[in-house]
Design a protein around this motif. Structure first.
Motif, PDB file in Angstrom:
ATOM      1  N   ASN A 172       0.831  -1.215   0.000  1.00 23.91           N
ATOM      2  CA  ASN A 172       0.000   0.000   0.000  1.00 23.91           C
ATOM      3  C   ASN A 172       0.864   1.263   0.000  1.00 23.91           C
ATOM      4  O   ASN A 172       0.815   2.060   0.945  1.00 23.91           O
ATOM      5  CB  ASN A 172      -0.936  -0.002   1.207  1.00 23.91           C
ATOM      6  CG  ASN A 172      -2.093   0.956   1.022  1.00 23.91           C
ATOM      7  OD1 ASN A 172      -2.253   1.563  -0.026  1.00 23.91           O
ATOM      8  ND2 ASN A 172      -2.902   1.101   2.050  1.00 23.91           N
ATOM      9  N   LEU A 184       0.808   4.044  -1.543  1.00 25.91           N
ATOM     10  CA  LEU A 184       0.181   5.363  -1.616  1.00 25.91           C
ATOM     11  C   LEU A 184      -0.903   5.484  -0.563  1.00 25.91           C
ATOM     12  O   LEU A 184      -1.958   6.038  -0.797  1.00 25.91           O
ATOM     13  CB  LEU A 184      -0.376   5.595  -3.025  1.00 25.91           C
ATOM     14  CG  LEU A 184       0.729   5.665  -4.091  1.00 25.91           C
ATOM     15  CD1 LEU A 184       0.136   5.615  -5.486  1.00 25.91           C
ATOM     16  CD2 LEU A 184       1.522   6.942  -3.918  1.00 25.91           C
ATOM     17  N   GLY A 241      -2.412   8.998   0.447  1.00 23.87           N
ATOM     18  CA  GLY A 241      -3.191   9.846  -0.448  1.00 23.87           C
ATOM     19  C   GLY A 241      -2.322  10.952  -1.006  1.00 23.87           C
ATOM     20  O   GLY A 241      -1.140  10.782  -1.248  1.00 23.87           O
ATOM     21  N   ALA A 283      -0.813  10.305  -5.541  1.00 21.47           N
ATOM     22  CA  ALA A 283      -1.787   9.210  -5.583  1.00 21.47           C
ATOM     23  C   ALA A 283      -3.040   9.630  -6.335  1.00 21.47           C
ATOM     24  O   ALA A 283      -3.607   8.852  -7.104  1.00 21.47           O
ATOM     25  CB  ALA A 283      -2.158   8.783  -4.167  1.00 21.47           C
ATOM     26  N   GLY A 284      -3.467  10.889  -6.113  1.00 22.50           N
ATOM     27  CA  GLY A 284      -4.646  11.368  -6.822  1.00 22.50           C
ATOM     28  C   GLY A 284      -4.431  11.378  -8.317  1.00 22.50           C
ATOM     29  O   GLY A 284      -5.309  10.997  -9.096  1.00 22.50           O
ATOM     30  N   LEU A 287      -5.143   1.712  -4.446  1.00 23.70           N
ATOM     31  CA  LEU A 287      -5.188   3.155  -4.189  1.00 23.70           C
ATOM     32  C   LEU A 287      -6.348   3.453  -3.246  1.00 23.70           C
ATOM     33  O   LEU A 287      -7.214   4.268  -3.554  1.00 23.70           O
ATOM     34  CB  LEU A 287      -5.371   3.933  -5.492  1.00 23.70           C
ATOM     35  CG  LEU A 287      -4.211   3.834  -6.480  1.00 23.70           C
ATOM     36  CD1 LEU A 287      -4.683   4.208  -7.875  1.00 23.70           C
ATOM     37  CD2 LEU A 287      -3.104   4.775  -6.064  1.00 23.70           C
ATOM     38  N   ALA A 324      -6.793   5.002  -0.317  1.00 23.42           N
ATOM     39  CA  ALA A 324      -7.011   6.340   0.241  1.00 23.42           C
ATOM     40  C   ALA A 324      -7.563   7.279  -0.830  1.00 23.42           C
ATOM     41  O   ALA A 324      -8.521   8.024  -0.588  1.00 23.42           O
ATOM     42  CB  ALA A 324      -5.714   6.878   0.811  1.00 23.42           C
ATOM     43  N   SER A 325      -6.978   7.238  -2.022  1.00 28.06           N
ATOM     44  CA  SER A 325      -7.462   8.111  -3.097  1.00 28.06           C
ATOM     45  C   SER A 325      -8.861   7.710  -3.532  1.00 28.06           C
ATOM     46  O   SER A 325      -9.678   8.563  -3.873  1.00 28.06           O
ATOM     47  CB  SER A 325      -6.519   8.045  -4.293  1.00 28.06           C
ATOM     48  OG  SER A 325      -5.233   8.363  -3.906  1.00 28.06           O
ATOM     49  N   TRP A 326      -9.126   6.380  -3.544  1.00 21.27           N
ATOM     50  CA  TRP A 326     -10.475   5.953  -3.936  1.00 21.27           C
ATOM     51  C   TRP A 326     -11.501   6.511  -2.972  1.00 21.27           C
ATOM     52  O   TRP A 326     -12.538   7.019  -3.377  1.00 21.27           O
ATOM     53  CB  TRP A 326     -10.562   4.427  -3.995  1.00 21.27           C
ATOM     54  CG  TRP A 326     -11.887   3.964  -4.477  1.00 21.27           C
ATOM     55  CD1 TRP A 326     -12.935   3.516  -3.731  1.00 21.27           C
ATOM     56  CD2 TRP A 326     -12.332   3.918  -5.834  1.00 21.27           C
ATOM     57  NE1 TRP A 326     -14.008   3.200  -4.527  1.00 21.27           N
ATOM     58  CE2 TRP A 326     -13.666   3.444  -5.822  1.00 21.27           C
ATOM     59  CE3 TRP A 326     -11.754   4.247  -7.051  1.00 21.27           C
ATOM     60  CZ2 TRP A 326     -14.411   3.271  -6.986  1.00 21.27           C
ATOM     61  CZ3 TRP A 326     -12.496   4.073  -8.211  1.00 21.27           C
ATOM     62  CH2 TRP A 326     -13.811   3.594  -8.163  1.00 21.27           C
ATOM     63  N   ARG A 327     -11.192   6.438  -1.674  1.00 22.29           N
ATOM     64  CA  ARG A 327     -12.136   6.977  -0.689  1.00 22.29           C
ATOM     65  C   ARG A 327     -12.298   8.473  -0.874  1.00 22.29           C
ATOM     66  O   ARG A 327     -13.391   9.018  -0.735  1.00 22.29           O
ATOM     67  CB  ARG A 327     -11.665   6.686   0.739  1.00 22.29           C
ATOM     68  CG  ARG A 327     -11.845   5.252   1.175  1.00 22.29           C
ATOM     69  CD  ARG A 327     -11.784   5.111   2.677  1.00 22.29           C
ATOM     70  NE  ARG A 327     -10.585   5.693   3.251  1.00 22.29           N
ATOM     71  CZ  ARG A 327      -9.425   5.072   3.353  1.00 22.29           C
ATOM     72  NH1 ARG A 327      -9.310   3.835   2.928  1.00 22.29           N
ATOM     73  NH2 ARG A 327      -8.383   5.676   3.885  1.00 22.29           N
ATOM     74  N   GLN A 328     -11.177   9.128  -1.217  1.00 19.16           N
ATOM     75  CA  GLN A 328     -11.220  10.577  -1.356  1.00 19.16           C
ATOM     76  C   GLN A 328     -12.065  10.993  -2.551  1.00 19.16           C
ATOM     77  O   GLN A 328     -12.800  11.968  -2.487  1.00 19.16           O
ATOM     78  CB  GLN A 328      -9.780  11.085  -1.524  1.00 19.16           C
ATOM     79  CG  GLN A 328      -9.604  12.554  -1.313  1.00 19.16           C
ATOM     80  CD  GLN A 328      -8.144  12.941  -1.482  1.00 19.16           C
ATOM     81  OE1 GLN A 328      -7.272  12.093  -1.702  1.00 19.16           O
ATOM     82  NE2 GLN A 328      -7.865  14.222  -1.391  1.00 19.16           N
TER      83      GLN A 328
END
Lengths: 501, 600
Positions: free
Chosen positions: A197, A199, A202, A206-207, A265, A267-271
């Motif tokens: 993991n 990234l 975030g 990562a974004g 990804l 954290a970015s997916w959640r974001q």
């Protein structure tokens, strides 16, 4: 075992190269059918031996060690249903092709290659291996559309398809490289990246990676606004080509979300999950509304594919927004999305094969050219009605199970979006019922060749078998969902855990 | 186990009949299955089984037969048998497709009335809608019927979206198992959302306002279908669902009064619509909406047993009337009350008598079933609000009006002189069935004394008042039946379908067409535009860019050549010029040497 499943069709294709082209459709299609059945048998063995968690039947060989690329394959509960779907669908199209096709040798060889490549993508556990199969599928499908489509519009549609989706795959490659470079050593291995993991924090890098990968997959899925390659590609492709394009190739996009974007990804997916939800809902409505306005049967079915894939993104996006403690909702959303992938494959392939049968008899896809088919060709009308109801999500078929899970799971997290998406169910019902009313009821009307009435026979045994098998499967999955859910749910739970960590 | 067989038998038999569509024997198979289902239903009503199966993650599909379900299970099976027996009188309905669809529908209805969890209910609910579509459009060459079936399916499906939303709301509100009894206890706004969703779906399925118009089009289907689906069972399913969740309606506060008022408003307005209809089936359809309005009223005023009583009595009476209308259509070829149906009751006396009993029951005359049922409902309404009671009473009076009117026309002396030809015979099983149904309709009130005792029970004065009103209504219409005014709005079912087409369907279709144009002309042109822009860029690079680079390289070569020419110039062969060049050169070198020494 998995390598054998993946490369069996390719080996059969190599063997068929030696057979002279004048041997005829039956020889080639029967060999294809045998390859499909053999693949199905092997997949049944894998199904029985699937472990309760993690990957099963893993194989790993070094390929380009200095770049961290290996030949790594394995199945889990998310990829096995899609692998089985691949085998089922290619076998059904093999049966359908037994009816006859121009230049059978090239056709069957291309489809065998597609079969190998599609199976390979769903079991690939290395990003570059995934990318390789992804691109090869585009290449082979290009030749199918350009070679067996109808003339100049087919070549143009094939070129559009190729360039658009290839551009998407380059974005995907960029994302994969960004992802591989993020970790302590360069590695393209999916399980390793999921465990590391890299990234997790975030942030901008990562974004950006998620954006690029997202665009690449959005072109393939396809999501609004990257969907415009789909209608011309479907309209110009031969029936078997459309069926495979809709059933398998589109799943490569959504599968990429559950295999790569979400676990690697998180954290970015959640974001950015809300973006996925919005893209999904817009696709649902856009696809349904534009399909409602179509007069060409194949274009209409193509736009319903955009609609159905929108539901998948709604479920996956909602899974990213559901809080960590609401296990049941997240489970429902992710299982529903995976179920929808399988269900849409079976049902839309059946619809495209039916459209192909119609075109073969009437030489047009215009719905206004047909009428009273329920009296003239009752078997066709019956299967079309069943497929239409399955596609609009009637309970008793797999589509309902999928959509119900998605709506139930997503409503708590994104209520407004889900309520808007639910109206998509009504729109698809409207478009299919209007189409059926136009084509099936009333006085018999079929397009005639000038001067002589063209024979318009009902479906023959091979069409009945191919299309009927797909619809029977859709019914079984609709009435006995636990058969498939027992495989999907553990993997969906693992995915949920990966996304929320 | 019993439940599985009860539901599975008609489902499997229906599916087999649909797939195999045998040329002969379909009727026998259908009737036999219906009879077996009735036996199983009675057994289930007696033994009250319950079971659950796992469906999705944490969600189960539960089935149980309790008091309310027991009544309905027997009702569904009985009306199914009656409808299939009478359907045998019509040659066009002796097919595997018809019997198969009716049996599959019956299985779905049985699931609906025994379901204890929302997913099971929703699944059966939708399947009922699909079989209804297929049955309305049964005559394949009838495009009008097909369109009516589409309207019916889409209207009910629009309402059914409420059930989908309710399912999600139940999950979000903490009722993960989605049991119907959990509706009352959801947290916060999710409870209201869930109840609202279920209410909308129930109102749509039961053809209550504003969804009533779909039932009008559904009359294009065969009359046994109208008898089973569109009077006794499917449209009653909405009322049943509301009765089932009556406690949750009370708990939600706003829901119960809303439901009650919608029910009574439908009862009144659709009663008026029925009073002006010329087509017998349209009259019966409007009457169905109206009578089911009473069931909905009962649900809104917590009169569950009253509602059950009304359901049974209405089902018996209305299915009888529809079956007779179907027989008259088959034998006399018309549905028009003022036209060919004048004196229809005189042509086949036994069936005519049965029709009379059914019509008098529908009118609410004592001592027949609907008199008791309606008064039980009104007693519950009175307990809630006197205004509801009054409106309900007027709505009940309209029933006397339209039933009396239909009866008057049926017993008129026939217009045309008796021809030599004998009237077309109606088969004995059909006649027997109508008689049995007439007895059931008349005697349904007896249930109030035993299994379905209404609570609160109607007072004597209420019973007398409604009986007198009903009698007065029938007498009034007997006098004035021919001169009933027919305002266009009522004749057109309050113009609801036109409204829906203009303000709901029209904008959606326009939007779809507009988006299709945007998709083709704008969105699709973007990649094509990008492609042509890339081609133009390539042409520019190939044209100007390449040429530019080429010219630069050629310019370099020209420059080198020019330098070479310039280098040749000093080689003149003249010694004095060489001396001059050498001295200039040496002077420069000396200056350079001095400069180097000084700078060092």
């Amino acid at each position: 075992m998995l390598s054998l499943i993946v490369f069996l069709p390719a080996l059969v294709a190599v063997a068929l190269c030696a057979v002279p082209a004048r041997a005829g459709t039956t020889v080639f299609a029967s060999a294809w059918l045998a390859a499909g059945l053999a693949q199905l048998g092997l997949i049944a063995v894998v199904w029985a031996g699937l472990p309760a968690s993690g990957y099963g039947f893993v194989e790993r060989y070094a390929w380009i060690p200095s770049a961290g690329i290996s030949y790594h394959v394995g199945v889990d509960g998310l990829s096995l249903p899609l692998l089985a779907l691949t085998a089922v669908l290619f076998t059904a199209t093999a049966v359908y092709t037994l009816r006859g096709i121009a230049r059978p040798k090239g056709f069957v060889l291309l489809f065998l290659a597609l079969q190998a490549v599609s199976a390979g993508l769903f079991v690939a556990l290395d990003l570059i291996l995934f990318f390789l199969f992804f691109d090869l599928s585009i290449v082979f499908m290009y030749f199918v559309i350009a070679g067996w489509g109808t003339g100049a519009p087919a070549r143009r549609a094939a070129l559009t398809f190729f360039l658009y989706t290839f551009l998407g795959s380059l974005a995907l490659l960029l994302g994969f490289i960004l992802l591989a470079l993020a970790g302590p050593q360069v590695t393209f291995d999916i399980p390793t990246l999921a465990a590391q993991n890299p990234l997790a924090g975030g942030g901008g890098y990562a974004g950006l990676t998620l954006l690029v990968i997202g665009i690449g997959l959005a072109v393939k899925t396809p999501l609004f606004p990257f969907h415009t390659w789909l209608p011309p590609a479907h309209t110009e492709a031969p029936a078997a080509g459309s069926a495979i394009l809709a059933a398998i190739l589109l799943k490569m996009g959504t599968y990429g979300f559950v295999r790569i974007a979400m676990p690697l990804l998180p954290a970015s997916w959640r974001q950015f999950a809300l973006v996925a939800v919005v893209a999904g809902v817009v696709s649902v409505l856009w696809g349904a509304l534009v399909a409602l306005a179509q007069t060409d049967l194949k274009r209409m079915i193509a736009y319903t594919s955009v609609n159905h894939m929108g539901y998948v993104l709604l479920g996956l996006g909602a899974a990213g927004l559901i809080t960590a403690d609401d296990e049941q909702a997240r489970q429902l959303a992710t299982s529903g999305a995976t179920y929808q992938m399988v269900s849409h494959g079976l049902i839309t392939a059946a619809l495209f094969l039916l459209a192909g049968s119609l075109h073969e008899r009437g030489h047009t896809y215009e719905m206004s050219a047909y009428g009273g088919l329920a009296t003239r060709t009752p078997r066709f009308a019956g299967l079309f009605a069943v497929a239409a109801f399955a596609s609009l999500g009637l309970p008793g078929f797999s589509g309902f199970i999928a959509e119900f899970q998605i709506f139930a799971g997503a409503l708590g997290a994104v209520p407004v979006a889900t309520v808007v998406a639910v109206t998509g169910v009504l729109l698809t019902a409207a478009l299919f019922l209007v189409a059926m009313g136009r084509m099936l009821s009333g006085d018999v009307r079929v397009p005639d060749a000038p001067g002589t009435p063209r024979p318009f026979p009902d479906l023959d045994a091979r069409e009945l078998l191919a299309i009927g098998a797909l619809l029977v499967l859709a019914t079984v999955l609709g009435l006995l969902p636990r058969v498939l859910l027992d495989v999907i749910e553990p993997a969906a739970r693992t995915l949920g855990d990966l996304v929320t960590r | 186990m019993l439940l599985a067989v009860l539901i599975g038998l008609p489902a499997v038999a229906g599916a087999v009949l649909l797939l195999a569509h045998p040329a002969r024997g379909a009727t026998a198979a259908g009737v036999a299955t219906a009879a077996a289902t009735l036996a199983l239903a009675v057994a289930a009503a007696a033994t009250r089984p319950a079971s659950e199966v796992s469906l999705l993650a944490g969600i189960r599909a539960g089935f149980a037969v309790d008091g309310l379900s027991a009544v309905l299970v027997v009702l569904v099976a009985a009306v199914l048998l009656a409808a299939l027996v009478v359907a045998a009188a019509e040659p066009g309905l002796r097919t595997g497709r018809f019997h198969g669809l009716m049996l599959v529908f019956a299985a779905a209805m049985l699931v609906t009335v025994t379901a204890t969890t929302l997913p099971a209910l929703l699944m059966a609910w939708e399947v009922m809608g699909a079989t209804s579509w297929a049955l309305i459009g049964y005559r394949l060459d009838d495009r009008v019927a097909a369109r009516a079936g589409t309207v019916a399916f889409l209207t009910t499906r629009a309402a059914d979206l409420g059930l989908y939303v309710a399912a999600g709301a139940m999950l979000a509100g903490g009722a993960g198992a989605m049991a119907l009894t959990d509706l009352a206890g959801l947290d916060g706004v999710w409870g209201d959302v869930a109840v609202a969703g279920v209410v909308v779906a129930a109102l749509g399925k039961s053809a209550q306002l504003p969804f009533s118009f779909w039932l009008s089009g559904a009359m294009h289907g065969p009359s046994p279908t109208s008898a089973l689906l569109h009077s006794a069972t499917m449209v009653a399913a909405g009322g049943y669902l509301l009765l089932r969740i009556a406690p949750s309606l009370e708990a939600a506060g706003w829901a119960a009064p809303l439901v009650a008022w919608i029910g009574v408003a439908t009862a009144l307005l659709l009663g008026l619509v029925a009073a002006v209809q010329d087509d017998l089936k349209q009259l019966l359809a409007a009457s169905t909406c109206s009578q089911i309005g009473f069931i909905v009223l009962a649900a809104g005023t917590a009169g569950v047993s009253a509602g059950a009583l009304q359901t049974v009595a209405h089902a018996a009476a209305k299915s009888l009337l529809f079956l007779v209308a179907g027989l008259w259509l088959a034998t006399l070829g018309t549905r028009s009350l003022t036209g060919g149906l004048r004196g229809a009751a005189r042509r086949h006396p036994v069936v005519g008598a049965a029709f009379t009993v059914g019509a008098l029951t529908l009118a609410g005359l004592p001592p027949f079933g609907l008199w008791v049922g309606k008064d039980a409902v009104l007693a519950a309404a009175l307990g809630s609000s006197p205004a509801l009671y009054l409106v309900g009473l007027v709505a009940g009076w309209t029933a006397a009006f339209y039933s009396g009117r239909a009866l008057w026309f049926a017993w008129q002396p026939a217009d045309r002189p008796a021809t030599g030809a004998a009237p077309v015979r109606i088969p004995l099983p059909a006649v027997t069935t109508t008689v049995v149904l007439a007895l059931a309709a008349a005697g349904a009130g007896i249930l109030a004394l035993g299994p379905v005792r209404p609570d609160p029970a109607p007072q004597v004065w209420e019973l007398v008042l409604s009986g007198v009103l009903a009698g007065a209504g029938v007498l009034l219409v007997w006098r004035f039946a021919e001169r009933v005014p027919t305002p266009g709005l009522l004749d057109r079912w309050l113009g609801l379908e036109a409204f829906a087409l203009r303000y709901v369907v029209g904008p959606v279709v326009t939007l779809g067409a507009a988006l299709a144009v945007v998709d083709d002309r704008v969105l699709a042109r973007v990649p094509a535009g990008a492609a042509s822009a890339t081609s133009r860029l390539a042409a520019v690079v190939a044209g100007h860019g390449e040429r530019g680079v080429d010219r630069a390289v050629a310019g370099l070569a020209d420059g080198a050549r020019a330098l070479g020419r310039a280098a040749r110039r000093p080689q003149t062969g003249q010694i004095h010029q060489y001396y001059a060049q050498a001295s200039v050169g040496f002077a420069l070198l000396a200056a350079l040497a001095v400069l180097v020494i000084v700078v060092r």
